[in-house]
Design a protein around this motif. Structure first.
Motif, PDB file in Angstrom:
ATOM      1  N   CYS A   1      19.214  15.151-123.037  1.00  0.00           N
ATOM      2  CA  CYS A   1      18.620  16.422-122.617  1.00  0.00           C
ATOM      3  C   CYS A   1      18.110  17.242-123.808  1.00  0.00           C
ATOM      4  CB  CYS A   1      19.646  17.246-121.842  1.00  0.00           C
ATOM      5  SG  CYS A   1      20.047  16.565-120.215  1.00  0.00           S
ATOM      6  N   GLY A   2      18.307  16.722-125.020  1.00  0.00           N
ATOM      7  CA  GLY A   2      17.877  17.453-126.201  1.00  0.00           C
ATOM      8  C   GLY A   2      18.826  18.561-126.599  1.00  0.00           C
ATOM      9  N   THR A   3      20.092  18.439-126.193  1.00  0.00           N
ATOM     10  CA  THR A   3      21.097  19.452-126.510  1.00  0.00           C
ATOM     11  C   THR A   3      21.959  18.972-127.677  1.00  0.00           C
ATOM     12  OG1 THR A   3      21.192  20.078-124.186  1.00  0.00           O
ATOM     13  CG2 THR A   3      23.001  20.821-125.590  1.00  0.00           C
ATOM     14  N   PRO A   4      21.994  19.690-128.794  1.00  0.00           N
ATOM     15  CA  PRO A   4      22.839  19.270-129.908  1.00  0.00           C
ATOM     16  C   PRO A   4      24.301  19.155-129.493  1.00  0.00           C
ATOM     17  CG  PRO A   4      21.295  20.942-130.617  1.00  0.00           C
ATOM     18  CD  PRO A   4      21.187  20.870-129.122  1.00  0.00           C
ATOM     19  N   VAL A   5      24.983  18.154-130.036  1.00  0.00           N
ATOM     20  CA  VAL A   5      26.368  17.872-129.669  1.00  0.00           C
ATOM     21  C   VAL A   5      27.253  17.946-130.908  1.00  0.00           C
ATOM     22  CG1 VAL A   5      27.947  16.197-128.651  1.00  0.00           C
ATOM     23  CG2 VAL A   5      25.583  16.322-127.846  1.00  0.00           C
ATOM     24  N   VAL A   6      28.374  18.641-130.777  1.00  0.00           N
ATOM     25  CA  VAL A   6      29.432  18.595-131.789  1.00  0.00           C
ATOM     26  C   VAL A   6      30.482  17.642-131.256  1.00  0.00           C
ATOM     27  CG1 VAL A   6      31.195  19.904-133.020  1.00  0.00           C
ATOM     28  CG2 VAL A   6      28.965  20.963-132.532  1.00  0.00           C
ATOM     29  N   THR A   7      30.685  16.525-131.937  1.00  0.00           N
ATOM     30  CA  THR A   7      31.594  15.515-131.427  1.00  0.00           C
ATOM     31  C   THR A   7      32.550  15.034-132.516  1.00  0.00           C
ATOM     32  OG1 THR A   7      31.723  13.520-130.057  1.00  0.00           O
ATOM     33  CG2 THR A   7      30.130  13.490-131.861  1.00  0.00           C
ATOM     34  N   SER A   8      33.464  14.162-132.152  1.00  0.00           N
ATOM     35  CA  SER A   8      34.560  13.779-133.027  1.00  0.00           C
ATOM     36  C   SER A   8      34.222  12.560-133.883  1.00  0.00           C
ATOM     37  CB  SER A   8      35.809  13.481-132.189  1.00  0.00           C
ATOM     38  OG  SER A   8      36.157  14.610-131.407  1.00  0.00           O
TER      39      SER A   8
ATOM     40  N   ARG B   1      26.951  26.645-137.998  1.00  0.00           N
ATOM     41  CA  ARG B   1      25.790  26.092-138.692  1.00  0.00           C
ATOM     42  C   ARG B   1      24.629  25.889-137.714  1.00  0.00           C
ATOM     43  NH1 ARG B   1      24.962  20.401-142.099  1.00  0.00           N
ATOM     44  NH2 ARG B   1      22.853  20.960-142.822  1.00  0.00           N
ATOM     45  N   LEU B   2      24.913  25.383-136.530  1.00  0.00           N
ATOM     46  CA  LEU B   2      23.861  25.237-135.525  1.00  0.00           C
ATOM     47  C   LEU B   2      23.238  26.591-135.201  1.00  0.00           C
ATOM     48  CD1 LEU B   2      25.476  22.701-133.013  1.00  0.00           C
ATOM     49  CD2 LEU B   2      23.389  22.326-134.355  1.00  0.00           C
ATOM     50  N   GLU B   3      24.057  27.613-135.162  1.00  0.00           N
ATOM     51  CA  GLU B   3      23.591  28.948-134.793  1.00  0.00           C
ATOM     52  C   GLU B   3      22.766  29.605-135.897  1.00  0.00           C
ATOM     53  OE1 GLU B   3      26.039  31.440-132.029  1.00  0.00           O
ATOM     54  OE2 GLU B   3      26.406  32.526-133.892  1.00  0.00           O
ATOM     55  N   ASN B   4      23.126  29.323-137.138  1.00  0.00           N
ATOM     56  CA  ASN B   4      22.521  30.041-138.261  1.00  0.00           C
ATOM     57  C   ASN B   4      21.464  29.248-139.014  1.00  0.00           C
ATOM     58  OD1 ASN B   4      24.211  32.292-137.816  1.00  0.00           O
ATOM     59  ND2 ASN B   4      25.879  31.318-138.951  1.00  0.00           N
ATOM     60  N   ASP B   5      21.269  27.988-138.667  1.00  0.00           N
ATOM     61  CA  ASP B   5      20.320  27.133-139.395  1.00  0.00           C
ATOM     62  C   ASP B   5      19.354  26.504-138.389  1.00  0.00           C
ATOM     63  OD1 ASP B   5      18.972  25.232-140.884  1.00  0.00           O
ATOM     64  OD2 ASP B   5      20.739  24.575-142.001  1.00  0.00           O
ATOM     65  N   PRO B   6      18.224  27.166-138.096  1.00  0.00           N
ATOM     66  CA  PRO B   6      17.281  26.656-137.094  1.00  0.00           C
ATOM     67  C   PRO B   6      16.754  25.260-137.407  1.00  0.00           C
ATOM     68  CG  PRO B   6      16.789  28.934-137.643  1.00  0.00           C
ATOM     69  CD  PRO B   6      17.815  28.482-138.618  1.00  0.00           C
TER      70      PRO B   6
ATOM     71  N   TYR C   1      19.394  22.793-136.463  1.00  0.00           N
ATOM     72  CA  TYR C   1      19.484  22.728-135.005  1.00  0.00           C
ATOM     73  C   TYR C   1      18.390  21.824-134.451  1.00  0.00           C
ATOM     74  CZ  TYR C   1      19.877  24.240-130.135  1.00  0.00           C
ATOM     75  OH  TYR C   1      20.049  24.256-128.778  1.00  0.00           O
ATOM     76  N   GLU C   2      17.157  22.019-134.918  1.00  0.00           N
ATOM     77  CA  GLU C   2      16.041  21.225-134.415  1.00  0.00           C
ATOM     78  C   GLU C   2      16.196  19.753-134.792  1.00  0.00           C
ATOM     79  OE1 GLU C   2      12.726  20.248-132.329  1.00  0.00           O
ATOM     80  OE2 GLU C   2      13.873  22.118-132.306  1.00  0.00           O
ATOM     81  N   SER C   3      16.700  19.480-135.991  1.00  0.00           N
ATOM     82  CA  SER C   3      16.910  18.084-136.395  1.00  0.00           C
ATOM     83  C   SER C   3      17.943  17.403-135.506  1.00  0.00           C
ATOM     84  CB  SER C   3      17.339  18.006-137.860  1.00  0.00           C
ATOM     85  OG  SER C   3      18.683  18.464-138.030  1.00  0.00           O
ATOM     86  N   GLN C   4      18.970  18.131-135.090  1.00  0.00           N
ATOM     87  CA  GLN C   4      19.989  17.553-134.216  1.00  0.00           C
ATOM     88  C   GLN C   4      19.444  17.300-132.811  1.00  0.00           C
ATOM     89  OE1 GLN C   4      23.151  16.335-134.740  1.00  0.00           O
ATOM     90  NE2 GLN C   4      22.500  16.508-136.884  1.00  0.00           N
ATOM     91  N   ARG C   5      18.555  18.137-132.353  1.00  0.00           N
ATOM     92  CA  ARG C   5      17.888  17.895-131.063  1.00  0.00           C
ATOM     93  C   ARG C   5      17.151  16.554-131.107  1.00  0.00           C
ATOM     94  NH1 ARG C   5      13.943  19.816-129.234  1.00  0.00           N
ATOM     95  NH2 ARG C   5      14.397  19.740-127.008  1.00  0.00           N
ATOM     96  N   LYS C   6      16.373  16.346-132.164  1.00  0.00           N
ATOM     97  CA  LYS C   6      15.572  15.128-132.290  1.00  0.00           C
ATOM     98  C   LYS C   6      16.444  13.895-132.467  1.00  0.00           C
ATOM     99  CE  LYS C   6      11.508  17.488-134.165  1.00  0.00           C
ATOM    100  NZ  LYS C   6      10.633  17.686-135.358  1.00  0.00           N
ATOM    101  N   ILE C   7      17.486  14.020-133.255  1.00  0.00           N
ATOM    102  CA  ILE C   7      18.411  12.900-133.474  1.00  0.00           C
ATOM    103  C   ILE C   7      19.024  12.457-132.151  1.00  0.00           C
ATOM    104  CG2 ILE C   7      20.700  12.350-134.420  1.00  0.00           C
ATOM    105  CD1 ILE C   7      19.832  14.021-136.912  1.00  0.00           C
ATOM    106  N   GLY C   8      19.446  13.409-131.346  1.00  0.00           N
ATOM    107  CA  GLY C   8      20.058  13.084-130.061  1.00  0.00           C
ATOM    108  C   GLY C   8      19.080  12.422-129.102  1.00  0.00           C
TER     109      GLY C   8
END
Length: 375
Positions: free
Chosen positions: A295-302, A332-337, A340-347
């Motif tokens: 869905c393009g949602t960044p994930v914080v995982t283990s 970091r996701l909140e303060n570093d746009p 955040y965008e790179s994590q969307r693309k990676i996912g």
């Protein structure tokens, strides 16, 4: 071939992980295979999510309890239908069965050290049943399927299963998990505005709910935005105990607890979420991880068990036992746009490696391989 598939709980309304896996496998096999005949053994329920077709037959078995259904009624139904092999899909199988068995063993958590604070009668009874049954059925299984390399290696090392009897087949995710623009009607049933945090947890200690809530409290202390947290499947008394024990009462105003969320609503919730927390201590695969990424949602995982394998080396991988790491990742996701965008693309890119169609094709090849060995 006449193939039997055990899918006891797929007709129940509130489905969970293993229910969705076998349901999607059946639907995909029905779509791609028109040569073999399938008999799907289920317990009656309100959600008739599999329709019969020319080569797919639904066999309803009405026995009330899980053990009696599996150990008594299922073998009788197998004999009556005359299937050539039986695929049991949810970690356990009949101790006595007249046909060759294939078992999907999603994990062996039931053999690992347990959190003694788990007070769920349902989970404790399931744990005991698996401990009693699984070691006795494994020698009779022609193939044992699991869902990640992590779990495959774990099973081989701890249960001394010969490599040639093991098979690893990844799970997939449904095609409706994708970026969605403009439709706000569904997620607004649960949250007023977009940009919330989302966590799928329950009372099972492996879901790491307590440390995740501590991390959320630390995030709130440092965040200027202070995003609310949507938590599915959380018992209120269990939550109250955690909040009181850790003196984090200030998080209550930011928590939203809708209870069970049906699967068809999840794509809209992922799309409405700012980030998804998948901070389990241990998973054999992790379908929600894939769903959120798709869905393009960044994930914080283990960084434990199968999650680095499924999420990939570029995912946000944290130590789930360290609440500060979870909170830092959110900040970091909140303060570093750019991050955040790179994590969307990676996912989005990572999720394309998995599909239920691939799962079904590998499963069909396994059925054929087992059938050839029986000739």
């Amino acid at each position: 071939m006449r193939i039997g598939i055990e899918a006891q709980r797929i007709f129940r309304e509130n489905k969970h992980g293993m229910d969705y896996v076998v349901l999607q496998e059946i639907l995909q096999l029905q779509k791609i295979d028109h040569e073999n005949e399938y008999f799907v053994f289920v317990k009656p329920g309100p959600d008739r999510c599999v329709e019969e077709s020319a080569n797919v037959h639904v066999v309803e078995i009405g026995t009330p309890s899980y053990p009696l259904w599996e150990q008594w009624s299922l073998p009788r139904a197998v004999r009556k239908t005359g299937v050539d092999l039986l695929h049991c899909t949810s970690n356990t199988a009949p101790l006595y069965c007249d046909v060759p068995l294939i078992l999907t063993l999603h994990d062996i958590i039931f053999l690992e050290p347990r959190d003694k604070n788990n007070k769920s009668l349902y989970q404790n009874m399931g744990w005991l049943y698996r401990r009693l049954v699984v070691p006795r059925i494994l020698p009779h299984c022609k193939r044992i399927i699991t869902v990640s390399d992590f779990e495959r290696n774990n099973i081989i090392s701890k249960l001394n299963i010969p490599n040639e009897r093991m098979a690893m087949i990844y799970n997939g995710y449904n095609s409706w998990f994708k970026p969605i623009e403009g439709d706000e009607t569904v997620y607004k049933k649960y949250m007023k505005d977009k940009g919330f945090l989302f966590f799928l947890g329950n009372t099972d200690p492996k879901k790491n709910t307590e440390r995740t809530l501590i991390a959320f409290a630390r995030y709130l202390e440092k965040s200027e935005i202070k995003r609310p947290l949507l938590m599915a499947d959380i018992d209120q008394h269990y939550l109250d105990d955690i909040i009181t024990r850790n003196n984090i009462d200030h998080i209550r105003a930011y928590l939203h607890l809708p209870g069970y969320i049906k699967n068809s609503d999840l794509p809209y919730i992922y799309n409405g979420a700012f980030a998804f927390l998948y901070t389990s201590l241990r998973e054999s695969f992790g379908i929600p991880l894939l769903e959120a990424m798709a869905c393009g949602t960044p994930v914080v995982t283990s960084n434990t068990s199968s999650m680095p394998e499924i999420g990939g080396k570029d995912a946000i991988l944290i130590n789930p036992e360290n609440p500060d790491e979870i909170a830092t990742a959110l900040l970091r996701l909140e303060n570093d746009p750019a991050f955040y965008e790179s994590q969307r693309k990676i996912g989005l890119e990572r999720s394309q490696l998995f599909s239920w169609e691939n799962t079904a094709k590998q499963l069909l090849s396994l059925y054929e391989e087992v059938a050839k060995g029986l000739l």
